[in-house]
Design a protein around this motif. Sequence first.
Motif, PDB file in Angstrom:
ATOM      1  N   ASP A  81      -3.704 -80.281  28.253  1.00 24.02           N
ATOM      2  CA  ASP A  81      -1.968 -80.548  28.219  1.00 24.02           C
ATOM      3  C   ASP A  81      -1.354 -79.583  27.821  1.00 24.02           C
ATOM      4  O   ASP A  81      -1.778 -78.727  27.008  1.00 24.02           O
ATOM      5  CB  ASP A  81      -1.805 -81.940  27.344  1.00 24.02           C
ATOM      6  N   ALA A  82      -0.259 -79.417  27.920  1.00 30.50           N
ATOM      7  CA  ALA A  82       0.878 -78.692  27.752  1.00 30.50           C
ATOM      8  C   ALA A  82       2.381 -78.897  28.000  1.00 30.50           C
ATOM      9  O   ALA A  82       2.579 -79.716  29.015  1.00 30.50           O
ATOM     10  CB  ALA A  82       0.605 -77.251  28.367  1.00 30.50           C
ATOM     11  N   SER A  83       3.120 -78.426  27.211  1.00 28.37           N
ATOM     12  CA  SER A  83       4.729 -78.574  27.295  1.00 28.37           C
ATOM     13  C   SER A  83       5.587 -77.406  27.084  1.00 28.37           C
ATOM     14  O   SER A  83       5.074 -76.600  26.110  1.00 28.37           O
ATOM     15  CB  SER A  83       5.206 -79.841  26.829  1.00 28.37           C
ATOM     16  N   SER A 106       2.065 -72.219  31.828  1.00 32.10           N
ATOM     17  CA  SER A 106       2.877 -71.605  32.824  1.00 32.10           C
ATOM     18  C   SER A 106       3.077 -72.457  33.953  1.00 32.10           C
ATOM     19  O   SER A 106       4.021 -72.608  34.605  1.00 32.10           O
ATOM     20  CB  SER A 106       2.119 -70.371  33.632  1.00 32.10           C
ATOM     21  N   LEU A 107       2.140 -73.499  34.126  1.00 30.74           N
ATOM     22  CA  LEU A 107       2.334 -74.685  35.115  1.00 30.74           C
ATOM     23  C   LEU A 107       3.455 -75.444  34.486  1.00 30.74           C
ATOM     24  O   LEU A 107       4.364 -75.924  35.543  1.00 30.74           O
ATOM     25  CB  LEU A 107       1.001 -75.346  35.469  1.00 30.74           C
ATOM     26  N   ALA A 108       3.624 -75.747  33.366  1.00 32.01           N
ATOM     27  CA  ALA A 108       4.511 -76.652  32.851  1.00 32.01           C
ATOM     28  C   ALA A 108       6.114 -76.137  33.022  1.00 32.01           C
ATOM     29  O   ALA A 108       7.030 -76.544  33.317  1.00 32.01           O
ATOM     30  CB  ALA A 108       4.385 -76.652  31.089  1.00 32.01           C
ATOM     31  N   ALA A 184      13.365 -71.973  21.960  1.00 33.02           N
ATOM     32  CA  ALA A 184      12.552 -72.299  23.062  1.00 33.02           C
ATOM     33  C   ALA A 184      11.303 -72.746  22.169  1.00 33.02           C
ATOM     34  O   ALA A 184      10.891 -72.139  21.084  1.00 33.02           O
ATOM     35  CB  ALA A 184      12.035 -71.592  24.142  1.00 33.02           C
ATOM     36  N   ALA A 185      10.648 -73.683  22.703  1.00 35.10           N
ATOM     37  CA  ALA A 185       9.308 -74.095  22.130  1.00 35.10           C
ATOM     38  C   ALA A 185       8.273 -74.530  23.184  1.00 35.10           C
ATOM     39  O   ALA A 185       8.458 -74.743  24.432  1.00 35.10           O
ATOM     40  CB  ALA A 185       9.473 -75.600  21.229  1.00 35.10           C
ATOM     41  N   ALA A 186       6.950 -74.192  22.924  1.00 36.81           N
ATOM     42  CA  ALA A 186       6.011 -74.206  23.827  1.00 36.81           C
ATOM     43  C   ALA A 186       4.595 -74.894  23.131  1.00 36.81           C
ATOM     44  O   ALA A 186       4.294 -74.329  22.065  1.00 36.81           O
ATOM     45  CB  ALA A 186       5.448 -73.120  24.376  1.00 36.81           C
ATOM     46  N   THR A 187       3.790 -75.824  23.740  1.00 35.12           N
ATOM     47  CA  THR A 187       2.557 -76.176  22.740  1.00 35.12           C
ATOM     48  C   THR A 187       1.379 -76.551  23.927  1.00 35.12           C
ATOM     49  O   THR A 187       2.025 -76.867  25.180  1.00 35.12           O
ATOM     50  CB  THR A 187       2.901 -77.769  22.449  1.00 35.12           C
ATOM     51  N   SER A 188       0.323 -76.308  23.585  1.00 32.61           N
ATOM     52  CA  SER A 188      -0.620 -76.350  24.585  1.00 32.61           C
ATOM     53  C   SER A 188      -2.078 -76.849  24.021  1.00 32.61           C
ATOM     54  O   SER A 188      -2.152 -76.319  22.683  1.00 32.61           O
ATOM     55  CB  SER A 188      -1.063 -74.938  25.448  1.00 32.61           C
ATOM     56  N   THR A 189      -2.961 -77.497  24.549  1.00 27.25           N
ATOM     57  CA  THR A 189      -3.945 -78.067  23.888  1.00 27.25           C
ATOM     58  C   THR A 189      -4.912 -78.333  25.034  1.00 27.25           C
ATOM     59  O   THR A 189      -4.944 -78.766  26.303  1.00 27.25           O
ATOM     60  CB  THR A 189      -3.826 -79.456  23.040  1.00 27.25           C
ATOM     61  N   SER A 203       0.824 -82.710  22.692  1.00 30.08           N
ATOM     62  CA  SER A 203       1.189 -81.410  22.891  1.00 30.08           C
ATOM     63  C   SER A 203       2.097 -81.377  24.494  1.00 30.08           C
ATOM     64  O   SER A 203       2.894 -80.498  24.880  1.00 30.08           O
ATOM     65  CB  SER A 203      -0.082 -80.536  23.277  1.00 30.08           C
ATOM     66  N   CYS A 204       1.921 -82.606  25.209  1.00 32.63           N
ATOM     67  CA  CYS A 204       2.577 -82.677  26.595  1.00 32.63           C
ATOM     68  C   CYS A 204       3.793 -83.453  26.493  1.00 32.63           C
ATOM     69  O   CYS A 204       4.408 -83.794  27.495  1.00 32.63           O
ATOM     70  CB  CYS A 204       1.711 -83.048  27.627  1.00 32.63           C
TER      71      CYS A 204
END
Length: 304
Positions: A81-83, A106-108, A184-189, A203-204
Amino acid sequence: MENFSIVVHGGAGEDSEFIHLNESAIKTGLEDAVNVGQEKLKQGGSAMDAVENAVRLLENNPLFNSGRGSVLNNEGEVEMDASIMDGKNNGAGAVALVRNVKNPISLARHIMENTPHVFLAGQGAFKIAKESGLELEVDSYFITQHQVDRYIKSRKKDDVDNFIKKRVHGTVGAVALDKAGNLAAATSTGGTTNCLSGRIGDSCIIGAGCYANNSTCAVSGTGDGELLITNVIAYSISTYMEFKNCTVQEACDYVIHQRNKNINGDIGVIAVDAKGELGICFNSERMHRAWKTNDEKLTVKIYK
């Protein structure tokens, strides 16, 4: 001087032998991620570019639970998951239950910038990744021996229900302020070890594990995903800043240690506000984290 700041995290939770054995390499991974993002900011790049590139580096590092180092669900498979969120215009992109995409973050971002949607999951998200030419990898790329060992240990030690309650987890994330004043913020798991197939964490989910608003702050969360979701952690920090007119650190401290002081589980956050001031807070034994503001010395920490 125009302010710019970046903070990254590599997950919060219980201490472990794996962390002690790899402490130096983990710190190096965090340092590298900060440096990549900070260089973008120093050159006048956007906060979005900074957080995406910092998280990509962590996704590529097998020591962290995202991308290449993702955990295995109860079927022995990787689901990621990611956002990502742009504080300038509240644009956001998110993916869930993704497989074979080397860099879900990057897909997010691609979904945010090139589709009318915010959130795509599973095969629909994979189709977008494939059609857009994003880098793909075979299943074995994402599976490390460490995560296989954790998976086997979890299957032997507990039944599924008990292990889910223990929530062996991990996440990576980044927040940044650029010279133009945008956040900006980004999270991935890679999820939670031995979780049920199809489980989606914070995370998403915008407002839970990821949030950015130029008027307040950018936040990336980590810890027990279900708790970050039900307590809407990232958005709560932004809202507290808005209505209390307090610092970002005060908002983080309030949400983690006061508003949610009675929860039974781990929560950690990193945040930055529109002035470049930082907020870092966690209630767990450790949270991998590193930060740098302007040209000041980089700081890396794991424990309190």
